[in-house]
Design a protein around this motif. Structure first.
Motif, PDB file in Angstrom:
ATOM      1  N   HIS B  19      66.653  54.144  10.073  1.00 50.51           N
ATOM      2  CA  HIS B  19      66.398  55.135   9.038  1.00 50.51           C
ATOM      3  C   HIS B  19      65.877  54.441   7.781  1.00 50.51           C
ATOM      4  O   HIS B  19      66.282  53.310   7.493  1.00 50.51           O
ATOM      5  N   ALA B  22      65.676  56.365   2.008  1.00 47.66           N
ATOM      6  CA  ALA B  22      65.584  57.763   1.538  1.00 47.66           C
ATOM      7  C   ALA B  22      66.257  58.706   2.534  1.00 47.66           C
ATOM      8  O   ALA B  22      67.018  59.603   2.163  1.00 47.66           O
ATOM      9  N   ALA B  23      65.988  58.474   3.831  1.00 45.10           N
ATOM     10  CA  ALA B  23      66.597  59.320   4.859  1.00 45.10           C
ATOM     11  C   ALA B  23      68.111  59.152   4.852  1.00 45.10           C
ATOM     12  O   ALA B  23      68.867  60.123   5.013  1.00 45.10           O
ATOM     13  N   GLU B  26      69.617  61.124   2.092  1.00 50.12           N
ATOM     14  CA  GLU B  26      69.652  62.539   2.425  1.00 50.12           C
ATOM     15  C   GLU B  26      70.787  62.861   3.409  1.00 50.12           C
ATOM     16  O   GLU B  26      71.528  63.823   3.252  1.00 50.12           O
ATOM     17  N   MET B  27      70.945  61.982   4.425  1.00 47.60           N
ATOM     18  CA  MET B  27      71.961  62.217   5.457  1.00 47.60           C
ATOM     19  C   MET B  27      73.376  62.105   4.921  1.00 47.60           C
ATOM     20  O   MET B  27      74.281  62.793   5.384  1.00 47.60           O
ATOM     21  N   GLY B  29      74.363  62.140   1.565  1.00 44.04           N
ATOM     22  CA  GLY B  29      74.676  62.781   0.288  1.00 44.04           C
ATOM     23  C   GLY B  29      74.866  61.785  -0.849  1.00 44.04           C
ATOM     24  O   GLY B  29      75.255  62.167  -1.949  1.00 44.04           O
ATOM     25  N   THR B  31      73.395  58.849  -3.601  1.00 43.86           N
ATOM     26  CA  THR B  31      72.130  58.718  -4.332  1.00 43.86           C
ATOM     27  C   THR B  31      71.307  57.591  -3.714  1.00 43.86           C
ATOM     28  O   THR B  31      71.839  56.687  -3.056  1.00 43.86           O
ATOM     29  N   LYS B  32      69.977  57.638  -3.952  1.00 46.86           N
ATOM     30  CA  LYS B  32      69.103  56.589  -3.405  1.00 46.86           C
ATOM     31  C   LYS B  32      69.470  55.224  -3.971  1.00 46.86           C
ATOM     32  O   LYS B  32      69.410  54.204  -3.272  1.00 46.86           O
ATOM     33  N   GLY B  57      60.840  60.931   5.363  1.00 45.44           N
ATOM     34  CA  GLY B  57      60.921  61.589   4.062  1.00 45.44           C
ATOM     35  C   GLY B  57      60.259  62.940   4.077  1.00 45.44           C
ATOM     36  O   GLY B  57      59.494  63.273   4.995  1.00 45.44           O
ATOM     37  N   GLU B  58      60.540  63.716   3.045  1.00 45.16           N
ATOM     38  CA  GLU B  58      60.018  65.089   2.988  1.00 45.16           C
ATOM     39  C   GLU B  58      58.500  65.088   2.911  1.00 45.16           C
ATOM     40  O   GLU B  58      57.834  65.950   3.434  1.00 45.16           O
TER      41      GLU B  58
END
Lengths: 370, 370
Positions: B19, B22-23, B26-27, B29, B31-32, B57-58
């Motif tokens: 991963h 960033a992923a 997201e997974m 919760g 922060t980056k 990423g989005e």
């Protein structure tokens, strides 16, 4: 999120209440405002109630504590046994409020007839509970056979196979094996020990293993079929299709022979009748063999004899304990303790009601419509 | 909190990586910034590594993914078998990097001697691993007997009772029953099925039940002693002190008789020698009886025959499957599938190494000194 917090707060009250709102906030990490709002909802739903002042908080000020309430929320336990139908109503504090038993001969019966009678029993019991101010919010049914989802796969003594049991109430409804629910009944309403193998002696023999307060169900929910553990590989045919299963030697039919009831057997045992004593000795010997295998495979904390084995315990204890003692050998220090169940014939129906109580504690938002 | 977050991030990479950072943010919760800092620490410790660009990423921008690294962190699996000592080194990606086996006759042996030899094997294996750039961060030992904490309670074939096993490395160290670890070896290094009963055929016979990827240990960690399930209640005396146990009929000694090795037995079976075929038939019949009881009590997803039963599978499969098919009756739809283990004689020592890998994934901060 609110649903999860309701469960957190109700769980804390259930585990270790009564608690003040301030104590609950501290225990759960939620704000006092949030806790107060959640507690209001739980009071509104009848799940908890204020139960008087307790000393509490950092500054020692007394506060009003809340605890589980037995006044409104209740669940319904149901059982189809070979010899009877049973129902009970248990409130949220796990106090038993009602029990009803209807003698019946359910051997090789028509599911439609029996489920019809059970539905009548549900109506009567629910009406009675309502008169007592209780609101039934879910029900579970104990059956003497293997269950997959809502299907009773095989109940050899009822003569039922692949019977889809309809929801007997317009409420959350579950169906489970009699021995599984009896083990949970023993956990919640009996000795409250958390590690044991509950042995359910009935016309069939089942068992439920509880480890650290949790029922072991196996991969498909079919674990604990003690009645079909092999005692004598080339023994007599068993109703299940196998040979020499425990049930052939220690099921109710083998124990009673031509006698009409367990109480009649007990009377004869008390008067020292040879044939009755021999039947108990044979059953106890077979139980000792099957339980040796069960102890080696399942490693239970103790063994609880329930169902018809409870009244027969004085005559079974000796041969079973001797079998375990000599057969278990030196693989473990001492055999697990052998004790009698405290819940008697009610274990399964109580466990059924308790199963739904557990769901309320785990998911109050869903179960109470909050 | 940082320790917990390290476990969350490493767990996510382990379960479903590679991963991007960033992923992972997201997974989990987190922060980056937090994820980047945690990933840096894990890279520093050699637990994860950047593994090239992935689409992610989005916004579909490519990013650098991180995955578990097999380059530095490794664990040591050890086994005391009756016939040999074994060691293996497994890296964090569960790739097997080294295996060493030393034939030995450990029957009725002196624990001090055997543990001394094992310590030598540990030193050699660790040195070799270091040469390959690997850092051993923990070890586990498989033993053919019942274990409580660090004490080997009873290993009847070694002739050891109540032996306190010292830490063989100055690192996190665990000791566990051979069949338990072999079941975990099968889970992590074999078929990767998540529901099965692993049957370990050795001089003794053990079993480990895996349900939904988790080993069932019972109340005291003594579950799965399949070798002492009663097959014939008044059968020959077993080394455990009981009678007619499975081990008497299907243990290695019963199968081999006067033959020197399993491969010699296989040679004779292949040439159709009557006595060899009969020994396998007897063992298979007894296994069918004991496994019927085990299926009724434990409800496994499938049955995996391992240890010496793996090379003997072609001759055991028939009688075992037949026993299960006829004896299980109509309590369940079909008997569980009967399959051969893919890990062979290495299951237990691999499971031992895997046990420590599992601890690293669960508690990276503690196990990697972060």
């Amino acid at each position: 999120m609110r649903a999860r917090n309701l469960a957190v707060v109700l769980g804390a009250i259930h585990r270790s209440g009564p608690h003040t709102r301030a104590a609950l906030a501290e225990m759960t990490g939620l704000t006092k405002t949030t806790v107060s709002s959640l507690v209001s909802d739980l009071i509104e739903a009848g799940a908890v109630a204020e139960s008087g002042a307790v000393r509490g908080g950092e500054r020692g000020r007394p506060g009003v504590a809340v605890s589980l309430s037995g006044d409104r929320v209740a669940t319904l336990g149901l059982e189809i046994n070979i010899d009877y139908l049973a129902a009970c109503v248990v409130d949220l504090t796990r106090a038993v409020r009602l029990r009803r038993t209807r003698p019946a001969d359910n051997r090789n019966s028509d599911p439609v007839d029996i489920l019809g009678s059970l539905r009548d029993l549900v109506k009567e019991t629910t009406a009675e509970a309502e008169l007592a101010g209780l609101r039934i919010i879910g029900a579970a049914l104990a059956v003497p056979g293997t269950v997959e989802g809502e299907v009773l796969r095989n109940a050899p003594h009822l003569g039922w196979r692949d019977v889809r049991v309809p929801d007997l109430v317009d409420l959350p409804f579950a169906i489970d094996n009699e021995a599984n629910l009896a083990a949970l009944g023993e956990l919640w309403f009996g000795s409250r020990e958390t590690d044991f193998l509950y042995v359910s002696g009935e016309i069939g023999i089942g068992a439920g293993l509880v480890v650290d307060g949790t029922l072991f169900r196996g991969t498909f929910g079919l674990a604990g079929e003690l009645g079909h553990v092999v005692v004598v590989p080339d023994g007599p045919a068993c109703r299940c299709g196998g040979r020499g299963c425990l049930e052939v030697y220690a099921g109710q039919d083998a124990l009673l022979g031509a006698l009409p009831s367990v109480s009649e057997l007990v009377t004869r045992l008390e008067s020292g009748e040879q044939r009755a004593l021999e039947a108990c000795g044979r059953a106890g010997h077979a139980l000792g063999v099957a339980l040796t295998s069960a102890v080696h495979l399942l490693d239970p904390g103790r063994i609880v004899l329930g169902g018809i084995y409870a009244p027969l315990f004085p005559w079974l204890e000796g041969p079973v304990a001797e079998g375990l003692g000599t057969r278990l050998g030196h693989m473990r220090g001492t055999p697990p303790a052998l004790v009698v169940s405290g819940t008697g014939a009610d274990a399964a129906v109580l466990g059924a009601a308790g199963l739904i109580i557990q769901q309320v504690i785990a998911e109050p938002a869903q179960m109470l419509g909050l």
